[in-house]
Scaffold this active site. Structure first.
Site, short mmCIF file in Angstrom:
data_model
loop_
_atom_site.label_atom_id
_atom_site.label_comp_id
_atom_site.label_asym_id
_atom_site.label_seq_id
_atom_site.Cartn_x
_atom_site.Cartn_y
_atom_site.Cartn_z
N GLY A 46 0.82 -1.20 0.00
CA GLY A 46 0.00 0.00 0.00
C GLY A 46 0.86 1.25 0.00
O GLY A 46 2.00 1.24 0.45
N GLN A 51 3.32 9.87 1.14
CA GLN A 51 4.58 9.12 1.03
C GLN A 51 5.35 9.48 -0.24
O GLN A 51 6.54 9.18 -0.34
CB GLN A 51 4.32 7.61 1.05
CG GLN A 51 3.80 7.13 2.40
CD GLN A 51 3.63 5.62 2.42
OE1 GLN A 51 2.61 5.11 2.00
NE2 GLN A 51 4.64 4.91 2.87
N CYS A 88 6.49 -0.34 6.85
CA CYS A 88 6.05 0.81 6.06
C CYS A 88 7.17 1.21 5.12
O CYS A 88 8.34 1.24 5.53
CB CYS A 88 5.72 1.96 7.01
SG CYS A 88 5.26 3.48 6.18
N LEU A 89 6.83 1.52 3.87
CA LEU A 89 7.86 1.91 2.90
C LEU A 89 8.58 3.19 3.32
O LEU A 89 9.69 3.45 2.88
CB LEU A 89 7.24 2.08 1.51
CG LEU A 89 6.70 0.80 0.85
CD1 LEU A 89 5.97 1.13 -0.45
CD2 LEU A 89 7.81 -0.20 0.59
N HIS A 130 -3.79 1.21 7.77
CA HIS A 130 -2.44 1.80 7.79
C HIS A 130 -2.36 3.01 6.85
O HIS A 130 -1.84 4.07 7.22
CB HIS A 130 -1.44 0.70 7.38
CG HIS A 130 -0.01 1.14 7.26
ND1 HIS A 130 1.00 0.59 8.01
CD2 HIS A 130 0.59 2.06 6.45
CE1 HIS A 130 2.16 1.17 7.68
NE2 HIS A 130 1.94 2.06 6.73
N GLU A 131 -2.90 2.84 5.63
CA GLU A 131 -2.80 3.92 4.63
C GLU A 131 -3.69 5.11 5.00
O GLU A 131 -3.29 6.27 4.81
CB GLU A 131 -3.15 3.41 3.23
CG GLU A 131 -2.26 2.27 2.70
CD GLU A 131 -0.77 2.53 2.85
OE1 GLU A 131 -0.32 3.68 2.79
OE2 GLU A 131 -0.03 1.54 3.06
N HIS A 134 -2.01 7.33 7.35
CA HIS A 134 -1.06 8.24 6.70
C HIS A 134 -1.72 9.56 6.32
O HIS A 134 -1.10 10.62 6.39
CB HIS A 134 -0.49 7.62 5.41
CG HIS A 134 0.73 6.76 5.62
ND1 HIS A 134 1.89 7.22 6.17
CD2 HIS A 134 0.95 5.44 5.32
CE1 HIS A 134 2.79 6.24 6.21
NE2 HIS A 134 2.24 5.15 5.71
ZN ZN Z 1 3.09 3.31 5.60
#
Ligand code: ZN
Length: 155
Positions: A46, A51, A88-89, A130-131, A134
């Site tokens: 995701g 991000q 997380c990226l 999670h997204e 963000h």
């Molecule tokens: Zn993340």
């Protein structure tokens, strides 16, 4: 399409609240296409617009049903519980146990501005939660109850 740079947790953009998308135009479609490409290249599940440095309520998820684009998503229903390791990226090399709902219902708009609702469970639900966090400027790190060390296999 182009791969965009994924910003990391030191960047203030990841700690700010995103604005809703108002224009469903070419610029949005380009962002969505770039986010999908960036997500695939990073082999993530995701990605949220902050991000890639954009403070707009846009999320892409590689779900069990394929790629899902969520614009202005709101989680309208949550049920159950699951606790599992999350990453997380934007937080490379950090992993930890997070408790999330097991099922959720998301209301969002598609790239043409049309509203839809979606029921997600398991990893898809975890990822959506999670997204959406963000978009509120919230990172999973603050929800971790136990950090874990993961060493990547080298081959
Ligand atoms: Zn993340």
């Amino acid at each position: 399409m182009a791969i965009r740079k994924i910003v990391t947790k030191e960047n203030p953009v990841l700690h700010s609240k995103c604005k809703p998308v108002e224009r469903f135009d070419k610029k949005l479609w380009e962002l969505l296409d770039d986010m999908a490409e960036t997500l695939h290249e990073a082999q993530g599940v995701g990605l949220a617009a902050p991000q890639v440095g954009i403070l707009r309520r846009v999320v892409v998820i590689e779900s069990s049903q394929g790629l899902i684009e969520l614009i202005n998503p709101v989680i309208v229903k949550k049920s159950g519980k699951q606790r599992d390791v999350e990453g997380c990226l934007s937080c490379p090399d950090q992993w930890g146990y997070v408790t999330r709902p097991n099922k959720c219902t998301v209301k969002a708009q598609n790239r043409n501005g049309e509203f839809f609702t979606l029921s997600l469970e398991g990893l898809d639900c975890r990822c959506a939660c999670h997204e959406v966090d963000h978009l509120e400027g919230k990172l999973f790190l603050e929800l971790v109850d136990e950090f874990v060390e993961i060493t990547e296999e080298e081959e």
